[in-house]
Design a protein around this motif. Structure first.
Motif, mmCIF file in Angstrom:
data_model
loop_
_atom_site.group_PDB
_atom_site.id
_atom_site.type_symbol
_atom_site.label_atom_id
_atom_site.label_comp_id
_atom_site.label_asym_id
_atom_site.label_seq_id
_atom_site.Cartn_x
_atom_site.Cartn_y
_atom_site.Cartn_z
ATOM 1 N N PRO A 91 -31.047 -18.315 13.076
ATOM 2 C CA PRO A 91 -30.016 -19.235 12.584
ATOM 3 C C PRO A 91 -30.191 -20.663 13.097
ATOM 4 O O PRO A 91 -29.600 -21.590 12.549
ATOM 5 N N THR A 92 -31.025 -20.861 14.126
ATOM 6 C CA THR A 92 -31.269 -22.210 14.631
ATOM 7 C C THR A 92 -32.669 -22.703 14.248
ATOM 8 O O THR A 92 -33.195 -23.630 14.865
ATOM 9 N N PHE A 93 -33.268 -22.095 13.201
ATOM 10 C CA PHE A 93 -34.598 -22.493 12.721
ATOM 11 C C PHE A 93 -34.633 -24.002 12.437
ATOM 12 O O PHE A 93 -33.740 -24.560 11.811
ATOM 13 N N GLY A 94 -35.684 -24.662 12.944
ATOM 14 C CA GLY A 94 -35.880 -26.087 12.705
ATOM 15 C C GLY A 94 -35.123 -26.995 13.657
ATOM 16 O O GLY A 94 -35.323 -28.203 13.660
ATOM 17 N N LYS A 95 -34.296 -26.435 14.503
ATOM 18 C CA LYS A 95 -33.522 -27.235 15.458
ATOM 19 C C LYS A 95 -34.323 -27.380 16.753
ATOM 20 O O LYS A 95 -35.199 -26.582 17.058
ATOM 21 N N TRP A 96 -33.982 -28.405 17.520
ATOM 22 C CA TRP A 96 -34.633 -28.609 18.811
ATOM 23 C C TRP A 96 -33.600 -29.105 19.813
ATOM 24 O O TRP A 96 -32.544 -29.597 19.454
ATOM 25 N N GLU A 97 -33.945 -28.934 21.084
ATOM 26 C CA GLU A 97 -33.103 -29.428 22.172
ATOM 27 C C GLU A 97 -34.018 -29.804 23.331
ATOM 28 O O GLU A 97 -35.041 -29.164 23.559
ATOM 29 N N SER A 98 -33.642 -30.854 24.057
ATOM 30 C CA SER A 98 -34.451 -31.281 25.202
ATOM 31 C C SER A 98 -33.715 -30.991 26.502
ATOM 32 O O SER A 98 -32.485 -30.947 26.533
ATOM 33 N N PHE A 99 -34.502 -30.803 27.561
ATOM 34 C CA PHE A 99 -33.969 -30.423 28.873
ATOM 35 C C PHE A 99 -34.730 -31.175 29.947
ATOM 36 O O PHE A 99 -35.955 -31.230 29.920
ATOM 37 N N ARG A 100 -34.007 -31.732 30.919
ATOM 38 C CA ARG A 100 -34.637 -32.353 32.089
ATOM 39 C C ARG A 100 -34.736 -31.286 33.174
ATOM 40 O O ARG A 100 -33.726 -30.733 33.599
#
Length: 150
Positions: A91-100
């Motif tokens: 369901p989150t296909f194509g989404k991205w998130e960044s993390f430090r």
């Protein structure tokens, strides 16, 4: 170990318990039972350590035949790690998130198999759930996908 939810299905930000005093600190970076309780059941078969100069971007790495789950931890310095969900059935296909992630915050990132990861690198380690096969690895330039790492 504290599990912090992210916006991507299966991607987990992990915060280990840190025991520190005037001598330094101790933390448990991996425990099979603890990880199973967090929903991570993969068996780790490989531990990688990478280093590059400042502002080097690595990624977006993935494997075709035997997708790898990756546990990312920074020993010293800091990285900005970007996870991208490329699982078509997700369901989150194509989404991205960044993390430090940093040696200071001691957080770790679990990226499930078949998701891509890119990172702006300082010293870091990665534990992988399968062994990569050179002929079955792929890498995409993160910037070609319109991803801004800052």
């Amino acid at each position: 170990m504290e599990k912090i939810a992210t916006s991507l299905l299966g991607v987990l930000l992990l915060e280990p318990r840190v025991f520190g005093d005037e001598r330094g600190f101790f933390l448990e970076s991996y425990n099979q039972r603890t990880f199973a309780e967090l929903g991570i059941h993969e068996t780790f078969v490989q531990d990688n350590h990478s280093f590059s100069g400042r502002n080097v971007v690595r990624g977006l790495h993935y494997q075709i035949r035997e997708p790898q789950g990756k546990l990312v931890r920074v020993i010293t310095g800091e990285i900005l790690d970007v996870a991208v969900d490329v699982r078509r059935s997700s369901p989150t296909f194509g989404k991205w998130e960044s993390f430090r992630l940093s040696g200071e915050n001691k957080r770790m990132l679990w990226i499930p198999a078949a998701s891509r990861t890119a990172f702006e690198l300082q010293p870091t380690t990665r534990m992988c759930s399968t062994r990569p096969q050179a002929s079955m690895r792929r890498s995409t330039n993160a910037l070609s996908l319109g991803t801004t790492l800052r």
